[in-house]
Enzyme design. Structure first.
Site, PDB file in Angstrom:
ATOM      1  N   MET A 204       0.842  -1.205   0.000  1.00 10.06           N
ATOM      2  CA  MET A 204       0.000   0.000   0.000  1.00 10.06           C
ATOM      3  C   MET A 204       0.879   1.257   0.000  1.00 10.06           C
ATOM      4  O   MET A 204       1.069   1.909   1.020  1.00 10.06           O
ATOM      5  CB  MET A 204      -0.939  -0.032   1.201  1.00 10.06           C
ATOM      6  N   ASP A 205       1.374   1.607  -1.175  1.00 11.99           N
ATOM      7  CA  ASP A 205       2.350   2.682  -1.308  1.00 11.99           C
ATOM      8  C   ASP A 205       1.679   3.982  -1.753  1.00 11.99           C
ATOM      9  O   ASP A 205       0.864   3.965  -2.685  1.00 11.99           O
ATOM     10  CB  ASP A 205       3.410   2.270  -2.332  1.00 11.99           C
ATOM     11  N   GLY A 206       2.028   5.087  -1.092  1.00  9.68           N
ATOM     12  CA  GLY A 206       1.575   6.393  -1.565  1.00  9.68           C
ATOM     13  C   GLY A 206       0.667   7.166  -0.630  1.00  9.68           C
ATOM     14  O   GLY A 206       0.167   8.230  -1.007  1.00  9.68           O
TER      15      GLY A 206
ATOM     16  N   THR B  59       1.063  -0.046  -5.552  1.00 10.66           N
ATOM     17  CA  THR B  59       0.620   1.211  -6.149  1.00 10.66           C
ATOM     18  C   THR B  59       1.772   2.205  -6.284  1.00 10.66           C
ATOM     19  O   THR B  59       2.892   1.934  -5.864  1.00 10.66           O
ATOM     20  CB  THR B  59      -0.495   1.830  -5.291  1.00 10.66           C
TER      21      THR B  59
END
Length: 289
Positions: A40-42, A234
């Site tokens: 779960m990047d960002g 992501t």
């Protein structure tokens, strides 16, 4: 006016739900992944881009996670794994770490509510990682959630928290060594020991006391789930960032450019379509390992 508006929203939601079910029905003709993992990047970049208060991006990201879990379980994906908190994240500022721990505690408590997504879809929850590194309230909440969902058997959600793949591998090797040493010690105390401790053991006896691949895999934090079929990260990044390195030798990595809070049904469907397109190749690679 409010009643009319409410009815229109309900009709719109029903149409979307019907459209989603039709798409899932068509896609289910192809291969359905057994296990999808998410990086779960960002969340922080979303906060900065939208000029939100610190931590707001993670809250929006939690809503995105609930949507992804809903899509996965309704499509028939049995195992979902999320990279919630890396051991490396403890290097961030104490204020940010505490804020994330508080948010985590809040969301873990939500998972145990009767109307939560895990109870609605019969999901068993595991927390995977070096849980001793967590604050006591978060660790106890994680243990309560695992106990509360232990009888759920339709699907599995693994939450990797205080986790890195290198730490997982070291942990598994240490556990395997301790188990093997205990086994040899018991044999020797009973007079039946061979190999590593008693000199003169034959080669077959020595091999029986070697650590095997199955020993290490049994002691992995992620032994509760099969290897992933798809990893979705992501923000367009293609790095695994020390996540499921042992388990991802032959899975499909999908890296949409959207930030995690922006992920939606379109990205989920695209990941499934691409997986189905190359699934034969992935299966072939698995058989070669």
């Amino acid at each position: 006016m409010e009643k009319i508006r409410g009815k229109l929203i309900q009709i719109y939601d029903n149409l979307l739900s019907f459209f989603q079910k039709c798409i899932f029905f068509v896609l289910s003709v192809g291969a359905i992944p057994n296990h999808i993992a998410f990086i779960m990047d960002g969340n922080r970049r979303y906060t900065e881009r939208c000029n939100l208060m610190e931590g707001a991006g993670h809250k929006v990201g939690f809503s995105a996670l609930m949507s992804m879990l809903k899509y996965c379980y309704e499509f028939g994906v049995r195992y979902v794994t999320i990279y919630a908190f890396s051991i490396d994240n403890f290097k961030r500022s104490p204020e940010e770490v505490q804020s994330l721990m508080d948010l985590m505690l809040e969301k873990i408590e939500e998972l145990m509510k009767e109307e939560s997504i895990v109870n609605r879809y019969g999901v068993r929850v595991y927390f995977s990682g070096n849980l001793k590194l967590l604050s006591k309230p978060v660790r106890l909440a994680a243990e309560r959630a695992m106990f509360a969902t232990a009888k759920n058997a339709k699907a599995v959600l693994s939450i990797c928290i205080a986790y890195t793949s290198t730490n997982e591998i070291v942990h598994a090797i240490q556990e395997s060594c301790e188990e093997k040493w205990d086994e040899i010690t018991v044999l020797n105390s009973s007079g039946a020991g061979y190999g590593l401790i008693r000199l003169g053991g034959n080669e077959q006896d020595e091999r029986s006391h070697l650590i095997k691949l199955t020993d290490i895999e049994r002691n992995m934090y992620m032994a509760v789930a099969p290897d992933p079929d798809i990893i979705i990260r992501t923000s367009g990044e293609t790095r695994l960032s020390n996540f499921l390195l042992w388990q991802s030798a032959s899975c499909y990595l999908y890296s949409p450019s959207v930030l995690w809070p922006e992920i939606g049904l379109r990205q989920f469907l695209w990941a499934i379509l691409n997986f189905q397109r190359i699934q034969f190749y992935l299966d072939k690679k698995r058989k070669q390992l």
